[in-house]
Design a protein around this motif. Structure first.
Motif, mmCIF file in Angstrom:
data_model
loop_
_atom_site.group_PDB
_atom_site.id
_atom_site.type_symbol
_atom_site.label_atom_id
_atom_site.label_comp_id
_atom_site.label_asym_id
_atom_site.label_seq_id
_atom_site.Cartn_x
_atom_site.Cartn_y
_atom_site.Cartn_z
ATOM 1 N N ILE A 98 73.062 22.755 -5.386
ATOM 2 C CA ILE A 98 72.402 21.478 -5.612
ATOM 3 C C ILE A 98 71.165 21.304 -4.746
ATOM 4 O O ILE A 98 70.315 20.481 -5.064
ATOM 5 C CB ILE A 98 73.368 20.295 -5.416
ATOM 6 C CG1 ILE A 98 73.857 20.209 -3.968
ATOM 7 C CG2 ILE A 98 74.527 20.371 -6.381
ATOM 8 C CD1 ILE A 98 74.656 18.959 -3.701
ATOM 9 N N MET A 99 71.039 22.060 -3.649
ATOM 10 C CA MET A 99 69.827 21.948 -2.847
ATOM 11 C C MET A 99 68.608 22.266 -3.703
ATOM 12 O O MET A 99 67.691 21.451 -3.840
ATOM 13 C CB MET A 99 69.891 22.881 -1.637
ATOM 14 C CG MET A 99 68.580 22.972 -0.828
ATOM 15 S SD MET A 99 68.032 21.395 -0.116
ATOM 16 C CE MET A 99 69.213 21.226 1.226
ATOM 17 N N GLN A 100 68.573 23.451 -4.298
ATOM 18 C CA GLN A 100 67.436 23.823 -5.125
ATOM 19 C C GLN A 100 67.312 22.916 -6.351
ATOM 20 O O GLN A 100 66.212 22.491 -6.717
ATOM 21 C CB GLN A 100 67.562 25.276 -5.605
ATOM 22 C CG GLN A 100 67.527 26.303 -4.505
ATOM 23 C CD GLN A 100 68.916 26.766 -4.124
ATOM 24 O OE1 GLN A 100 69.800 25.947 -3.875
ATOM 25 N NE2 GLN A 100 69.127 28.075 -4.083
ATOM 26 N N GLN A 101 68.449 22.628 -6.967
ATOM 27 C CA GLN A 101 68.423 21.855 -8.207
ATOM 28 C C GLN A 101 67.879 20.450 -7.977
ATOM 29 O O GLN A 101 67.047 19.954 -8.749
ATOM 30 C CB GLN A 101 69.836 21.777 -8.801
ATOM 31 C CG GLN A 101 69.889 21.152 -10.191
ATOM 32 C CD GLN A 101 69.271 22.037 -11.262
ATOM 33 O OE1 GLN A 101 69.439 23.248 -11.243
ATOM 34 N NE2 GLN A 101 68.543 21.443 -12.191
ATOM 35 N N TRP A 102 68.330 19.801 -6.910
ATOM 36 C CA TRP A 102 67.889 18.427 -6.687
ATOM 37 C C TRP A 102 66.435 18.367 -6.247
ATOM 38 O O TRP A 102 65.715 17.443 -6.614
ATOM 39 C CB TRP A 102 68.808 17.751 -5.674
ATOM 40 C CG TRP A 102 70.145 17.381 -6.256
ATOM 41 C CD1 TRP A 102 70.685 17.839 -7.419
ATOM 42 C CD2 TRP A 102 71.099 16.488 -5.692
ATOM 43 N NE1 TRP A 102 71.934 17.299 -7.626
ATOM 44 C CE2 TRP A 102 72.210 16.458 -6.578
ATOM 45 C CE3 TRP A 102 71.144 15.727 -4.547
ATOM 46 C CZ2 TRP A 102 73.331 15.684 -6.341
ATOM 47 C CZ3 TRP A 102 72.268 14.946 -4.293
ATOM 48 C CH2 TRP A 102 73.351 14.927 -5.187
ATOM 49 N N LEU A 103 66.009 19.340 -5.436
ATOM 50 C CA LEU A 103 64.591 19.387 -5.077
ATOM 51 C C LEU A 103 63.735 19.526 -6.334
ATOM 52 O O LEU A 103 62.729 18.833 -6.517
ATOM 53 C CB LEU A 103 64.311 20.558 -4.135
ATOM 54 C CG LEU A 103 64.882 20.489 -2.716
ATOM 55 C CD1 LEU A 103 64.676 21.831 -2.011
ATOM 56 C CD2 LEU A 103 64.238 19.369 -1.911
#
Length: 510
Positions: A98-103
């Motif tokens: 979710i780090m990459q996805q939310w960014l």
């Protein structure tokens, strides 16, 4: 004073297009459509406010952007039990987190909103041409800002500058990073010619000419365009109105927001909006306009302790004494540690951490001045300062070193050091070689911007991650660098995006 005006959310919904003339079209008369919006100056204002709203998502500066910027530096590490954060700091994030996805979602959401404004603002019959120029400038600045972070996070990304209404047009291929940077330069440059120098009252905190010029200069610096960068920093310095605050710590609290050192900051407030936290979803009228940085970075038991300073940065602060023989005052403004009289949230450090006297905690952007017992309600109102005047001064100094103007470089380094009451070493620094001055700049920037999310970007643009000697140093500073893999100076393209858009290719190293 904190601006409340731009914290208001403009929720604009684009309805689906009719399937054909033979179908009954049932439009909700209470829902705005492109054909009914863009009639008044207030419509344009609300739309620009909605672009600012994109900065308040959990994927932007509510929380995740700070984690992405801070945790990968050698000045901070993550002891978090949540692997999303601990793996960010140790370069172990893989394709689908979710780090990459939310960014990706949140920052591209800001791009989409800015594109929506820029595609439609000329439909509005403005009577106030100054307002028209300002709003267009704000949209350009905000698009440039969102792309600035996207390209520094992911490097290889699509460039979208139009507002698309047809779903099939949302599958673009990646462009070369240089093409993306050219768009960032263009957006900031155009914005700088449209934006006002300053605001007052309810509009305080909006993007200014100085903000556009400073980020344009920083973008040039990222790409080693030193003459262009230097010229933009000179413009900012020549504008007047900006100066270093006397007290360094005043840059990180609610009490002195939008001060004379601030060039651009995200406006947070506990008084604006509701109390529902802003995740990555459609915004609601009850959304809070607050940040979760304080609870995330706050030391346990007051916060979640998902981030902590490294011992290296503490030792770096202590390498040089002030003129009066004390420690650099920026250390105590930045970090909670075991020194006489240290208090946090109204309690003695020595009492709270009697069993772990070597404890280090993040102080910047926290609320530990004694007014609240802890950070456990999630909702902090401390503005996030994305660009300070001190950064302009030190980036200008860096450019001047690369242009072989060592005396000019030394002058501006010492100007920043003066606030910390450090000895005057301008003449000594002016006699350094270019390479020695690079080391000096690296040291000075580490101290001035410790725990502010600048360090990793500095390391990356200096090429330290590709230099075996420098990388070995970083591993000593912060053992999390032991698991660094070439290519992971950038995040992976979210796998969920690749699954949907077959034109996207994964970054190297993943």
């Amino acid at each position: 004073m904190k601006s409340k005006h731009i914290l208001l959310t403009a929720i604009i919904t684009i309805s689906g297009m009719a399937c054909g003339k033979d179908y009954l079209q049932l439009d909700n008369p209470n829902q705005q459509r492109v054909t009914t919006f863009w009639k008044t100056e207030n419509d344009a204002l609300m739309s620009v406010n909605a672009v600012y709203q994109a900065l308040y998502y959990d994927g932007t500066f509510m929380r995740f952007a700070q984690c992405a910027l801070d945790l990968r530096g050698d000045d901070m590490m993550s002891p978090s039990p949540w692997d999303v954060l601990s793996n960010t700091g140790s370069f172990k994030l893989f394709n689908n987190t979710i780090m990459q996805q939310w960014l990706w979602i949140a920052f591209y959401g800001g791009v989409t909103r800015a594109n929506f404004v820029l595609a439609n603002i000329d439909k509005v019959p403005f009577k106030d041409q100054n307002l028209y120029k300002r709003l267009k400038g704000e949209a350009l600045f905000l698009r440039g800002l969102h792309y600035y972070y996207l390209v520094t996070f992911f490097n290889n990304i699509p460039l979208i500058t139009k507002f698309y209404e047809q779903q099939e047009e949302y599958y673009p291929a990646q462009v070369a990073p240089a093409v993306l940077w050219d768009q960032v330069y263009q957006d900031f440059d155009e914005a700088s010619k449209l934006l006002p120098v300053s605001y007052a009252g309810a509009d305080l905190g909006r993007a200014t000419r100085g903000a556009a010029l400073a980020f344009l200069g920083k973008s040039y610096l990222f790409n080693k365009k030193y003459e262009l960068a230097s010229a933009k920093f000179k413009e900012v310095m020549g504008m007047g109105g900006y100066e270093l605050m006397d007290n360094y710590g005043d840059n990180f609290t609610e009490a002195f927001e939008n001060n004379r050192e601030s060039i651009f900051e995200v406006q947070f407030s506990r008084e604006a909006g509701g109390i529902t936290l802003g995740w990555v979803s459609s915004p609601g009228a009850d959304w809070s306009k607050t940040t979760a940085r304080a609870i995330t970075f706050g030391p346990a038991p007051f916060g979640w302790n998902d981030a902590a300073p490294t011992q290296w940065i503490v030792d770096e602060f202590k390498k040089e004494k002030t003129k009066t023989g004390g420690d650099d005052p920026r250390l105590q403004a930045t970090i909670y540690y075991n020194y006489p009289g240290c208090k946090l949230y109204g309690q003695s450090f020595q009492t709270v951490y009697a069993a772990e006297p070597g404890k280090l905690g993040v102080k910047k952007y926290g609320n530990g001045d004694g007014k609240v017992p802890d950070e456990k309600d999630w909702r902090s109102g401390v503005n996030e300062r994305l660009m300070r005047y001190a950064d302009v001064l030190l980036m200008y100094a860096e450019c001047e070193n690369e242009l072989d103007h060592r005396a000019e470089c030394a002058k501006y380094i010492q100007r920043v050091r003066n606030r910390a009451n450090l000895p005057d070493r301008e003449t000594e620094f002016a006699a350094l070689t270019q390479e020695q001055m690079r080391d000096r700049i690296a040291h000075e920037r580490a101290l001035e911007f410790a725990l502010e999310g600048h360090r990793f970007d500095d390391l990356r643009r200096w090429g330290w991650l590709q230099n075996a000697t420098r990388l070995a140093e970083l591993k000593v500073h912060d053992p999390e660098f032991n698991s660094f893999v070439p290519g992971r100076e950038f995040f992976s393209i979210p796998q969920a995006e690749i699954d949907v858009n077959k034109n996207l290719k994964q970054n190297t190293g993943y």
